[in-house]
Design a protein around this motif. Structure first.
Motif, PDB file in Angstrom:
ATOM      1  N   LEU A 165       9.227   7.240 -15.535  1.00 59.11           N
ATOM      2  CA  LEU A 165       8.311   6.275 -15.472  1.00 59.11           C
ATOM      3  C   LEU A 165       7.064   6.827 -14.454  1.00 59.11           C
ATOM      4  O   LEU A 165       5.989   5.590 -14.538  1.00 59.11           O
ATOM      5  N   CYS A 166       7.550   6.640 -13.323  1.00 58.47           N
ATOM      6  CA  CYS A 166       6.057   6.814 -11.670  1.00 58.47           C
ATOM      7  C   CYS A 166       5.804   7.826 -11.795  1.00 58.47           C
ATOM      8  O   CYS A 166       4.577   7.716 -12.314  1.00 58.47           O
ATOM      9  N   ASP A 167       6.203   9.176 -12.918  1.00 60.67           N
ATOM     10  CA  ASP A 167       5.352  10.130 -12.888  1.00 60.67           C
ATOM     11  C   ASP A 167       3.818   9.663 -14.120  1.00 60.67           C
ATOM     12  O   ASP A 167       2.775  10.449 -14.654  1.00 60.67           O
ATOM     13  N   ASN A 168       4.508   8.873 -15.695  1.00 58.29           N
ATOM     14  CA  ASN A 168       3.627   8.804 -16.405  1.00 58.29           C
ATOM     15  C   ASN A 168       2.314   7.349 -15.642  1.00 58.29           C
ATOM     16  O   ASN A 168       1.381   7.380 -15.913  1.00 58.29           O
ATOM     17  N   ALA A 169       3.396   6.153 -14.659  1.00 60.42           N
ATOM     18  CA  ALA A 169       2.145   5.204 -13.861  1.00 60.42           C
ATOM     19  C   ALA A 169       1.685   5.977 -13.152  1.00 60.42           C
ATOM     20  O   ALA A 169      -0.177   5.307 -13.106  1.00 60.42           O
ATOM     21  N   ILE A 170       1.351   7.075 -12.314  1.00 53.99           N
ATOM     22  CA  ILE A 170       0.583   7.974 -11.605  1.00 53.99           C
ATOM     23  C   ILE A 170      -0.619   8.225 -12.419  1.00 53.99           C
ATOM     24  O   ILE A 170      -1.039   8.890 -12.686  1.00 53.99           O
ATOM     25  N   ARG A 171       0.202   9.760 -13.910  1.00 49.89           N
ATOM     26  CA  ARG A 171      -0.781  10.304 -15.245  1.00 49.89           C
ATOM     27  C   ARG A 171      -0.994   9.507 -15.596  1.00 49.89           C
ATOM     28  O   ARG A 171      -3.216   9.941 -15.720  1.00 49.89           O
ATOM     29  N   TYR A 172      -1.483   8.462 -15.171  1.00 47.18           N
ATOM     30  CA  TYR A 172      -2.790   7.840 -16.556  1.00 47.18           C
ATOM     31  C   TYR A 172      -3.097   6.954 -15.846  1.00 47.18           C
ATOM     32  O   TYR A 172      -3.160   5.575 -16.812  1.00 47.18           O
ATOM     33  N   ASN A 173      -3.082   6.308 -14.333  1.00 47.39           N
ATOM     34  CA  ASN A 173      -3.787   5.435 -13.706  1.00 47.39           C
ATOM     35  C   ASN A 173      -4.967   6.115 -13.622  1.00 47.39           C
ATOM     36  O   ASN A 173      -5.909   6.990 -14.123  1.00 47.39           O
ATOM     37  N   LYS A 174      -6.241   5.322 -12.549  1.00 43.74           N
ATOM     38  CA  LYS A 174      -7.406   5.606 -12.435  1.00 43.74           C
ATOM     39  C   LYS A 174      -7.395   5.872 -11.219  1.00 43.74           C
ATOM     40  O   LYS A 174      -6.610   5.350  -9.925  1.00 43.74           O
ATOM     41  N   GLU A 175      -7.872   6.870 -11.053  1.00 44.24           N
ATOM     42  CA  GLU A 175      -8.317   6.688  -8.919  1.00 44.24           C
ATOM     43  C   GLU A 175      -8.471   5.556  -8.497  1.00 44.24           C
ATOM     44  O   GLU A 175      -9.511   4.545  -8.406  1.00 44.24           O
ATOM     45  N   ASN A 176      -7.719   5.264  -7.188  1.00 43.01           N
ATOM     46  CA  ASN A 176      -7.836   4.682  -6.342  1.00 43.01           C
ATOM     47  C   ASN A 176      -6.876   3.622  -6.745  1.00 43.01           C
ATOM     48  O   ASN A 176      -6.945   1.941  -6.690  1.00 43.01           O
ATOM     49  N   GLY A 177      -6.087   4.215  -8.062  1.00 45.17           N
ATOM     50  CA  GLY A 177      -5.533   2.087  -8.120  1.00 45.17           C
ATOM     51  C   GLY A 177      -4.335   2.221  -7.743  1.00 45.17           C
ATOM     52  O   GLY A 177      -3.740   3.489  -6.922  1.00 45.17           O
ATOM     53  N   SER A 178      -3.172   2.029  -8.432  1.00 39.34           N
ATOM     54  CA  SER A 178      -1.541   1.811  -7.811  1.00 39.34           C
ATOM     55  C   SER A 178      -0.641   1.490  -9.201  1.00 39.34           C
ATOM     56  O   SER A 178      -0.704   1.088 -10.259  1.00 39.34           O
ATOM     57  N   VAL A 179       0.136   2.059  -8.242  1.00 43.58           N
ATOM     58  CA  VAL A 179       1.778   1.661  -8.612  1.00 43.58           C
ATOM     59  C   VAL A 179       2.142   1.301  -8.253  1.00 43.58           C
ATOM     60  O   VAL A 179       3.158   1.432  -6.836  1.00 43.58           O
ATOM     61  N   THR A 180       3.260   0.292  -8.395  1.00 43.83           N
ATOM     62  CA  THR A 180       4.248  -0.373  -8.009  1.00 43.83           C
ATOM     63  C   THR A 180       6.355  -0.869  -8.135  1.00 43.83           C
ATOM     64  O   THR A 180       5.845  -1.026  -9.819  1.00 43.83           O
ATOM     65  N   VAL A 181       6.635  -0.186  -7.840  1.00 42.76           N
ATOM     66  CA  VAL A 181       8.461  -0.587  -8.133  1.00 42.76           C
ATOM     67  C   VAL A 181       8.871  -1.765  -7.316  1.00 42.76           C
ATOM     68  O   VAL A 181       9.014  -1.630  -6.300  1.00 42.76           O
TER      69      VAL A 181
END
Length: 221
Positions: free
Chosen positions: A116-132
């Motif tokens: 889930l984290c890998d996908n959230a990072i991979r399909y994000n935008k530059e300067n975006g964020s992922v919160t678990v």
């Protein structure tokens, strides 16, 4: 097809170098492309092996070894391992929440969170964020992964857990996605009896929320 494409690319670049057709100034660039494709193949093979292992265990009726697992510990360890990938993609990655105990298999829960984290990072935008996030709600332990990425169109949301399905094939190839991460998540949820909810808006991001029944040790706290 998924294996043939990178193999063809690797073979083609290697042949250009071997036969001397590649100019000396092109060799380093070709070697880099071979390395990228080889890395992609390694990830693909690892994902195929993991799916095969889950399939075989399910068909044989083998239940995973279960125990008391704290989802917060799983999430924290996952985020720590993914920090380098996030930095390389210019993504901020954070873990929030409270201790939440479930009766599950630690290795499978870790695999689920990693994908889930890998996908959230991979399909994000530059300067975006992922919160678990990990929290307890209505007698359940909840793991939530939220990103500010490209999002998933409504018509694609029912298919993203299919093997090799990609919403954006070009982006998947660019970022090294195998199209198997969410298929692995689906299989793990079937084995651990988790429930998944997906909310996504194209251009704004995705929230995946997974709920597990809290174990007795948690409800007694």
């Amino acid at each position: 097809h998924e294996l043939k494409t990178p193999l063809t690319s690797i073979s083609g670049y290697a042949e250009l170098i071997e036969t001397g057709i590649a100019k000396p100034e092109d060799v380093q660039g070709f070697a880099q492309k071979i390395h990228v494709e080889a890395t992609r193949m390694i990830q693909l093979v690892n994902d195929i092996l993991q799916l095969s292992k889950l399939d075989n265990a399910s068909e044989a009726g083998n239940e995973p070894e279960m125990g008391v697992v704290d989802l917060l510990e799983v999430a924290q360890e996952c985020v720590e391992r993914q920090k380098l990938n996030a930095r390389r993609a210019y993504i901020s990655l954070n873990c929030l929440g409270e201790s939440a105990l479930v009766h599950g298999n630690r290795a499978l829960l870790d695999e689920l969170c990693q994908n889930l984290c890998d996908n959230a990072i991979r399909y994000n935008k530059e300067n975006g964020s992922v919160t678990v996030r990990v929290y307890r709600e209505n007698g359940r332990a909840v793991l939530q992964v939220q990103d500010t990425g490209i999002g998933i169109p409504q018509e694609c949301q029912e298919r993203i857990f299919e093997r090799f399905y990609r919403v954006d094939k070009g982006r998947s190839k660019l970022t090294g996605g195998t199209g198997l991460g969410l298929a692995i998540v689906k299989h793990i949820l079937m084995r651990l009896k988790g429930e998944l909810k997906l909310v996504s808006t194209p251009g704004q991001g995705t929230i995946i929320t997974i709920a597990f029944p809290s174990c007795k040790e948690d409800t007694d706290r």
